[in-house]
Write a protein that holds these residues in place. Structure first.
Motif, mmCIF file in Angstrom:
data_model
loop_
_atom_site.group_PDB
_atom_site.id
_atom_site.type_symbol
_atom_site.label_atom_id
_atom_site.label_comp_id
_atom_site.label_asym_id
_atom_site.label_seq_id
_atom_site.Cartn_x
_atom_site.Cartn_y
_atom_site.Cartn_z
ATOM 1 N N GLN A 77 -10.952 8.382 9.278
ATOM 2 C CA GLN A 77 -9.902 8.010 10.238
ATOM 3 C C GLN A 77 -9.218 6.711 9.803
ATOM 4 O O GLN A 77 -7.999 6.572 9.935
ATOM 5 C CB GLN A 77 -10.473 7.873 11.654
ATOM 6 C CG GLN A 77 -10.889 9.180 12.289
ATOM 7 C CD GLN A 77 -9.715 10.129 12.510
ATOM 8 O OE1 GLN A 77 -8.579 9.724 12.668
ATOM 9 N NE2 GLN A 77 -10.019 11.418 12.505
ATOM 10 N N ILE A 80 -6.937 7.622 6.879
ATOM 11 C CA ILE A 80 -5.751 8.333 7.373
ATOM 12 C C ILE A 80 -4.803 7.365 8.064
ATOM 13 O O ILE A 80 -3.590 7.408 7.859
ATOM 14 C CB ILE A 80 -6.161 9.482 8.324
ATOM 15 C CG1 ILE A 80 -6.851 10.580 7.529
ATOM 16 C CG2 ILE A 80 -4.961 10.029 9.080
ATOM 17 C CD1 ILE A 80 -7.530 11.648 8.381
ATOM 18 N N GLY A 81 -5.349 6.478 8.864
ATOM 19 C CA GLY A 81 -4.514 5.483 9.538
ATOM 20 C C GLY A 81 -3.778 4.602 8.544
ATOM 21 O O GLY A 81 -2.594 4.316 8.699
ATOM 22 N N LEU A 83 -3.007 5.410 5.434
ATOM 23 C CA LEU A 83 -2.004 6.224 4.744
ATOM 24 C C LEU A 83 -0.777 6.437 5.617
ATOM 25 O O LEU A 83 0.355 6.405 5.133
ATOM 26 C CB LEU A 83 -2.604 7.574 4.331
ATOM 27 C CG LEU A 83 -3.657 7.521 3.224
ATOM 28 C CD1 LEU A 83 -4.272 8.902 3.030
ATOM 29 C CD2 LEU A 83 -3.064 7.011 1.927
ATOM 30 N N ASN A 84 -1.008 6.676 6.914
ATOM 31 C CA ASN A 84 0.126 6.839 7.836
ATOM 32 C C ASN A 84 0.984 5.584 7.855
ATOM 33 O O ASN A 84 2.203 5.653 7.865
ATOM 34 C CB ASN A 84 -0.352 7.163 9.258
ATOM 35 C CG ASN A 84 -0.784 8.599 9.404
ATOM 36 O OD1 ASN A 84 -0.340 9.459 8.647
ATOM 37 N ND2 ASN A 84 -1.632 8.855 10.374
ATOM 38 N N TYR A 85 0.357 4.436 7.854
ATOM 39 C CA TYR A 85 1.098 3.176 7.873
ATOM 40 C C TYR A 85 1.887 3.008 6.583
ATOM 41 O O TYR A 85 3.040 2.595 6.600
ATOM 42 C CB TYR A 85 0.148 1.990 8.083
ATOM 43 C CG TYR A 85 0.877 0.674 8.136
ATOM 44 C CD1 TYR A 85 1.567 0.299 9.285
ATOM 45 C CD2 TYR A 85 0.899 -0.176 7.044
ATOM 46 C CE1 TYR A 85 2.258 -0.889 9.344
ATOM 47 C CE2 TYR A 85 1.586 -1.373 7.087
ATOM 48 C CZ TYR A 85 2.270 -1.728 8.238
ATOM 49 O OH TYR A 85 2.962 -2.903 8.297
ATOM 50 N N GLU A 86 1.258 3.342 5.434
ATOM 51 C CA GLU A 86 1.946 3.218 4.152
ATOM 52 C C GLU A 86 3.137 4.158 4.068
ATOM 53 O O GLU A 86 4.180 3.814 3.525
ATOM 54 C CB GLU A 86 0.987 3.516 3.003
ATOM 55 C CG GLU A 86 -0.038 2.440 2.765
ATOM 56 C CD GLU A 86 -1.000 2.801 1.651
ATOM 57 O OE1 GLU A 86 -0.661 3.644 0.799
ATOM 58 O OE2 GLU A 86 -2.112 2.240 1.635
ATOM 59 N N LEU A 87 2.975 5.358 4.608
ATOM 60 C CA LEU A 87 4.064 6.334 4.546
ATOM 61 C C LEU A 87 5.198 6.008 5.507
ATOM 62 O O LEU A 87 6.354 6.305 5.252
ATOM 63 C CB LEU A 87 3.531 7.738 4.846
ATOM 64 C CG LEU A 87 2.628 8.333 3.775
ATOM 65 C CD1 LEU A 87 2.046 9.656 4.251
ATOM 66 C CD2 LEU A 87 3.406 8.541 2.474
ATOM 67 N N ASN A 88 4.856 5.422 6.637
ATOM 68 C CA ASN A 88 5.862 5.158 7.655
ATOM 69 C C ASN A 88 5.579 3.814 8.314
ATOM 70 O O ASN A 88 5.115 3.746 9.445
ATOM 71 C CB ASN A 88 5.854 6.290 8.687
ATOM 72 C CG ASN A 88 7.074 6.270 9.561
ATOM 73 O OD1 ASN A 88 7.931 5.397 9.438
ATOM 74 N ND2 ASN A 88 7.149 7.233 10.459
ATOM 75 N N GLY A 91 6.822 2.924 11.979
ATOM 76 C CA GLY A 91 6.376 3.662 13.153
ATOM 77 C C GLY A 91 7.325 4.763 13.573
ATOM 78 O O GLY A 91 7.553 4.956 14.745
ATOM 79 N N GLY A 92 7.926 5.461 12.620
ATOM 80 C CA GLY A 92 8.784 6.592 12.943
ATOM 81 C C GLY A 92 10.243 6.209 13.106
ATOM 82 O O GLY A 92 11.077 7.024 13.449
#
Length: 100
Positions: A77, A80-81, A83-88, A91-92
């Motif tokens: 988790q 994943i968290g 990676l989500n931050y690196e990708l975006n 925050g969307g």
């Protein structure tokens, strides 16, 4: 040179269970399966020595496995968290993927 027989744990357990039923002697059971009576007695002693472990191991093993799985899930988790931050990182709100 004589080849040694290898017996599966299931076979040994079957023989020991027959011995524990006490419907026949160790010698009778050993003769029926063409085994050395001393070997059958050794299997019985080994079974008796490890029997207490069978009752405690399951609960301890389940708790240990559950803890390991939870630790892995927590670690994944976090990955994943990250990676989500690196990708975006916005925050969307980056607008990527939106077509105007």
């Amino acid at each position: 040179m004589e080849r040694r027989n290898r017996y599966t744990p299931e076979f040994k357990a079957k023989i020991v269970m027959e011995v524990l039923r006490e419907t026949e002697t160790v010698n009778q059971i050993a003769a029926r399966y063409q085994l050395n009576p001393q070997m059958v007695s050794l299997w019985k002693r080994e079974f008796a020595r490890h029997a207490p472990d069978l009752f405690g191991r399951r609960k301890d093993g389940e708790a240990k496995l559950r803890k390991e799985l939870q630790e892995k899930e927590d670690r994944y988790q976090k990955i994943i968290g990250g990676l989500n931050y690196e990708l975006n990182p916005l925050g969307g709100k980056s607008g990527l993927g939106k077509q105007h």
